[in-house]
Design an enzyme around this catalytic site. Structure first.
Site, short mmCIF file in Angstrom:
data_model
loop_
_atom_site.label_atom_id
_atom_site.label_comp_id
_atom_site.label_asym_id
_atom_site.label_seq_id
_atom_site.Cartn_x
_atom_site.Cartn_y
_atom_site.Cartn_z
N ASP A 112 0.85 -1.20 0.00
CA ASP A 112 0.00 0.00 0.00
C ASP A 112 0.88 1.24 0.00
OD1 ASP A 112 -3.29 0.08 0.81
OD2 ASP A 112 -2.21 2.00 0.76
N GLY B 299 -5.40 4.40 1.91
CA GLY B 299 -5.37 3.32 2.91
C GLY B 299 -4.78 3.83 4.22
N ASP C 65 3.76 2.39 -4.18
CA ASP C 65 2.64 2.85 -4.99
C ASP C 65 2.60 1.97 -6.24
OD1 ASP C 65 0.92 4.09 -6.74
OD2 ASP C 65 1.66 6.12 -6.33
N LEU D 55 -6.22 -4.31 -5.77
CA LEU D 55 -7.36 -3.61 -5.14
C LEU D 55 -7.01 -2.15 -4.89
CD1 LEU D 55 -8.26 -6.18 -2.29
CD2 LEU D 55 -8.99 -6.26 -4.64
N TYR E 20 -12.58 7.80 -12.55
CA TYR E 20 -12.69 6.47 -11.92
C TYR E 20 -13.28 5.45 -12.89
CZ TYR E 20 -13.65 2.98 -8.31
OH TYR E 20 -13.68 1.82 -7.57
N LYS F 83 -11.11 2.26 -14.53
CA LYS F 83 -11.45 0.85 -14.32
C LYS F 83 -11.82 0.18 -15.65
CE LYS F 83 -11.07 0.45 -9.77
NZ LYS F 83 -10.02 -0.41 -9.15
N THR G 113 -19.67 -1.36 -1.23
CA THR G 113 -19.28 -2.21 -0.11
C THR G 113 -19.01 -1.34 1.11
OG1 THR G 113 -18.38 -3.83 -1.64
CG2 THR G 113 -17.60 -3.97 0.62
#
Ligand code: UDP
Length: 311
Positions: free
Chosen positions: A31, A36, A56, A73, A145, A149, A175
């Site tokens: 991470d 995070g 990174d 992730l 974003y 993706k 989530t």
């Protein structure tokens, strides 16, 4: 298995790391702490099979040795991050995915990509099956974003086709759970934190837009089921029970025992009107489905935010 989890200090990543360690896998957690939090992994320090690398993924994935799997992730993922961190998001999906693919190719590892329901944009098909190609505004405020993706899915699919890399694409739907950031900006954390701090609940639009909320333990079980299979995906991993955002606000008020008012705010541009996964494929191919209702999942989530706020 020896598994890299990139984005391990995020909410989903930290629960996934814990789950894999719990079943006896070795985990190299990676991470950059852009979004995070070190606290999400602190309790794993010294645990057998666990190592941490601060890096990174957009720059490099400096992991030595044999690898069976890589889970990518890593990315800021809250709409609040879309205006403050667009470059980091675009890099995580593009350069980060390339770095993960190169490592997978070099080590002969399976790559699991965390994609998103955002690839469906403002969906014209409801609920959304994986076969739906989506309806995305390529220049809108969410495009950093969504397109990051979508690019990542294209990269993974192309590398699989051309270079025979073993890959899997998961499309994650909203989530929630313990270890979300208090200031994350997404709806569950905002509503719970507001209810617990006695501040008005910020309802965007009229609250009639819908989302389908998946508890993090269910989400991780689905991701691991996909990782353990040989299915390439994309597979929707989410909870198919749909709520309006206003229903979520009412449930949060009930479960926190709070009586703060609802404060209507303008609906953000391009905010999807409806979202609900069709999870037939996950059920058939992975034998997976979520088991935690929103009411049951909000319990530990509220408890977590209460202790965060007390701290
Ligand atoms: N939302 C809201 N109040 C908030 C934060 C979000 O009403 O304080 C709404 C938002 O407009 C969207 C839904 O809740 O319709 C889910 O937003 P979130 O940011 O959690 O994620 P999204 O699903 O949009 O990526």
């Amino acid at each position: 298995m020896r598994v890299v989890v990139a984005g391990a200090a995020g909410m989903i990543g930290s629960h996934m790391t814990e789950y894999l360690l719990g079943r006896g896998d070795e985990v190299v957690a990676v991470d950059s702490f852009i979004t995070g939090r070190p606290e999400n992994l602190a309790h794993l320090e010294g645990r057998e099979g666990y190592t941490f690398v601060e890096a990174d993924v957009s720059m490099a994935l400096p992991v030595e040795g044999h690898l069976d799997a890589i889970c990518h992730l890593a990315s800021p993922a809250s709409p609040a991050d879309f205006t403050t961190m667009p470059a980091e998001i675009l890099r995580a999906g593009s350069l980060g995915t390339f770095n993960a693919l190169e490592l997978a190719r070099e080590r002969g590892a399976r790559l699991l990509l965390a994609s998103t329901s955002e690839v469906y944009g403002e969906p014209m098909v409801h609920p959304q099956p994986e076969s739906y190609w989506g309806n995305v505004n390529t220049i809108g405020p969410r495009s950093c974003y969504d397109e990051s993706k979508r690019f990542a899915e294209a990269a993974v699919s192309s590398f699989r086709r051309s270079f025979g890399i073993d890959t899997a694409i998961a499309r994650i739907f909203n989530t929630y759970g313990p270890r979300m950031r208090v200031d994350d900006g997404r709806v569950v954390s905002n509503f719970v934190v507001q209810a617990l701090s006695g501040e008005p609940i910020t309802l965007y639009g009229d609250g009639s837009q819908t989302r389908s909320f998946c508890y993090v333990d269910d989400e991780v079980a689905g991701l691991v089921a996909l990782l353990d299979s040989d299915h390439p995906g994309p597979v929707n991993i989410g909870n198919p029970v749909e709520f309006t955002v206003r229903q979520l606000a009412e449930l949060v008020l009930e479960l926190t025992g709070s009586d703060v008012p609802l404060e209507l705010r303008p609906l953000p541009e391009d905010d999807p009107t409806q979202r609900r996964p069709d999870i037939s494929l996950a059920r058939d191919a992975l034998g997976w489905e979520p088991h935690t209702s929103l009411r049951d999942g909000l319990g530990p989530t509220i408890k977590y935010f209460r202790s965060e706020l007390d701290r």
